[in-house]
Design a protein around this motif. Structure first.
Motif, mmCIF file in Angstrom:
data_model
loop_
_atom_site.group_PDB
_atom_site.id
_atom_site.type_symbol
_atom_site.label_atom_id
_atom_site.label_comp_id
_atom_site.label_asym_id
_atom_site.label_seq_id
_atom_site.Cartn_x
_atom_site.Cartn_y
_atom_site.Cartn_z
ATOM 1 N N PRO A 1 -1.724 4.580 1.794
ATOM 2 C CA PRO A 1 -2.681 3.431 1.481
ATOM 3 C C PRO A 1 -4.013 4.203 1.078
ATOM 4 O O PRO A 1 -4.611 5.111 1.451
ATOM 5 N N GLU A 2 -4.642 3.547 0.089
ATOM 6 C CA GLU A 2 -6.124 3.803 -0.315
ATOM 7 C C GLU A 2 -7.063 3.464 0.766
ATOM 8 O O GLU A 2 -8.171 4.186 0.986
ATOM 9 N N SER A 3 -6.933 2.275 1.321
ATOM 10 C CA SER A 3 -7.847 1.993 2.732
ATOM 11 C C SER A 3 -6.675 1.812 3.793
ATOM 12 O O SER A 3 -5.583 1.405 3.928
ATOM 13 N N PRO A 4 -7.421 2.149 4.907
ATOM 14 C CA PRO A 4 -6.509 2.358 6.256
ATOM 15 C C PRO A 4 -6.375 0.637 6.675
ATOM 16 O O PRO A 4 -6.842 -0.186 6.294
ATOM 17 N N PHE A 5 -5.171 0.569 7.620
ATOM 18 C CA PHE A 5 -4.920 -0.732 8.135
ATOM 19 C C PHE A 5 -4.902 -0.414 9.667
ATOM 20 O O PHE A 5 -4.171 -0.020 10.219
ATOM 21 N N GLY B 1 -3.267 4.882 8.175
ATOM 22 C CA GLY B 1 -4.471 5.375 7.591
ATOM 23 C C GLY B 1 -5.238 5.886 8.811
ATOM 24 O O GLY B 1 -5.099 5.712 10.121
ATOM 25 N N SER C 1 1.017 -1.101 -0.010
ATOM 26 C CA SER C 1 0.116 -0.151 -0.046
ATOM 27 C C SER C 1 0.955 1.050 0.008
ATOM 28 O O SER C 1 0.236 2.328 -0.441
ATOM 29 N N LYS D 1 -5.980 -4.901 14.021
ATOM 30 C CA LYS D 1 -6.975 -5.984 13.745
ATOM 31 C C LYS D 1 -6.370 -7.130 14.276
ATOM 32 O O LYS D 1 -5.226 -7.593 13.626
#
Length: 290
Positions: free
Chosen positions: A267-271, A290, A239, A274
């Motif tokens: 990054p286009e989407s967050p991490f 993100g 990413s 998790k």
């Protein structure tokens, strides 16, 4: 008749000056690991105290750090880990991977390759002695509080490619950053200090290895974390515009060479943080982006 006294043989000490001084005992592997772990934990608690504005707790934790020997003792323990009988200098692995670039007959870069070594412990490691790099170092001695990422994160951004680097070394540094989001910020910032992916054009084999990030972590950060495994690390790095060029896993450490492939700004989407693995024996190493 006078009796001639028998001459006593000289002892070694009396006969000549000593030519050997025994080296001081090194820190045992167990003590080294314990000291480094304690230092990391105290630095994390200190950052938490600072974030809360708790001056009394901050001072108490600082006193504990000094009681352990401060950053000097931490550096000694870290240097001890670079001894050959402890697994040696991590830059040796990097130079093994980069060997094709420096073989006789290979294309020579248009200017000397530049390396930024964050958390440098020694000027006598394999990279330094190779003669292939112009090296800038952010060393432990420059960090009064031992928080290495502060100097890197505050460093002025390069103005052009003449001030950027062909390779950045983060060897056992990212795990020292106490906060998962700050780890993500640090990885993102490396892209701003590296040359663009087009730096070496189609010149082989330089194009296959540079520009790049050399990342070394304790193996459990990837193999036994509740929030991180290799697939997630690869996804995070991709990413940021990186591709895995080489990797190696030992019982103690994981080594990665990430080649910069695109000028990604994030990054286009967050991490987020998790859970990937469950279990009470897992550690909490994580990277948040993100």
């Amino acid at each position: 008749m006078a009796v001639k006294k028998k001459r006593q043989p000289k002892t070694l000490a009396a006969g000549r000056p000593p030519v050997f001084q025994p080296r001081p005992k090194s820190i045992s592997r167990k003590s080294t690991k314990s000291l480094i772990n304690q230092h990391h934990l105290l630095e994390k608690r200190k950052r938490q105290a600072i974030a809360k504005g708790d001056k009394a707790a901050e001072a108490a934790i600082e006193a504990e750090i000094e009681e352990l020997g401060g950053i000097e003792r931490y550096q000694q323990a870290s240097l001890q880990g670079q001894r050959h009988d402890r697994g040696g200098d991590s830059s040796k692995i990097l130079m093994e991977w980069l060997e094709p670039c420096f073989a006789e007959g290979q294309a020579v870069p248009d200017r000397p390759l530049r390396m930024l070594e964050v958390g440098a412990l020694s000027t006598q490691n394999v990279c330094s002695k190779s003669g292939h790099f112009g090296i800038e170092r952010i060393d432990l001695n420059s960090q009064e509080e031992g928080i290495l990422q502060q100097d890197f994160m505050a460093r002025p951004l390069p103005r052009d490619d003449t001030e950027r680097f062909d390779v950045i070394s983060l060897s056992l540094i990212l795990n020292f950053v106490p906060d998962p989001r700050e780890r993500g910020d640090m990885l993102l910032r490396t892209t701003q200090f590296l040359c663009g992916p087009e730096r070496h054009g189609s010149t082989w084999p330089l194009r296959d290895f540079f520009p790049s990030l050399f990342l070394v972590l304790p193996a459990p950060c990837v193999t036994n974390s509740r929030y991180m495994d290799e697939d997630r690390l690869i996804a995070i790095m991709e990413s940021l515009g990186y591709a895995k060029a080489a990797s190696k896993t030992t019982h103690r450490l994981v080594y990665y060479l990430w080649r910069r492939e695109s000028k990604c700004l994030g990054p286009e989407s967050p991490f987020p943080k998790k859970e990937i693995r469950s279990g009470s024996s897992r550690n909490n190493f994580a990277v948040v982006l993100g």
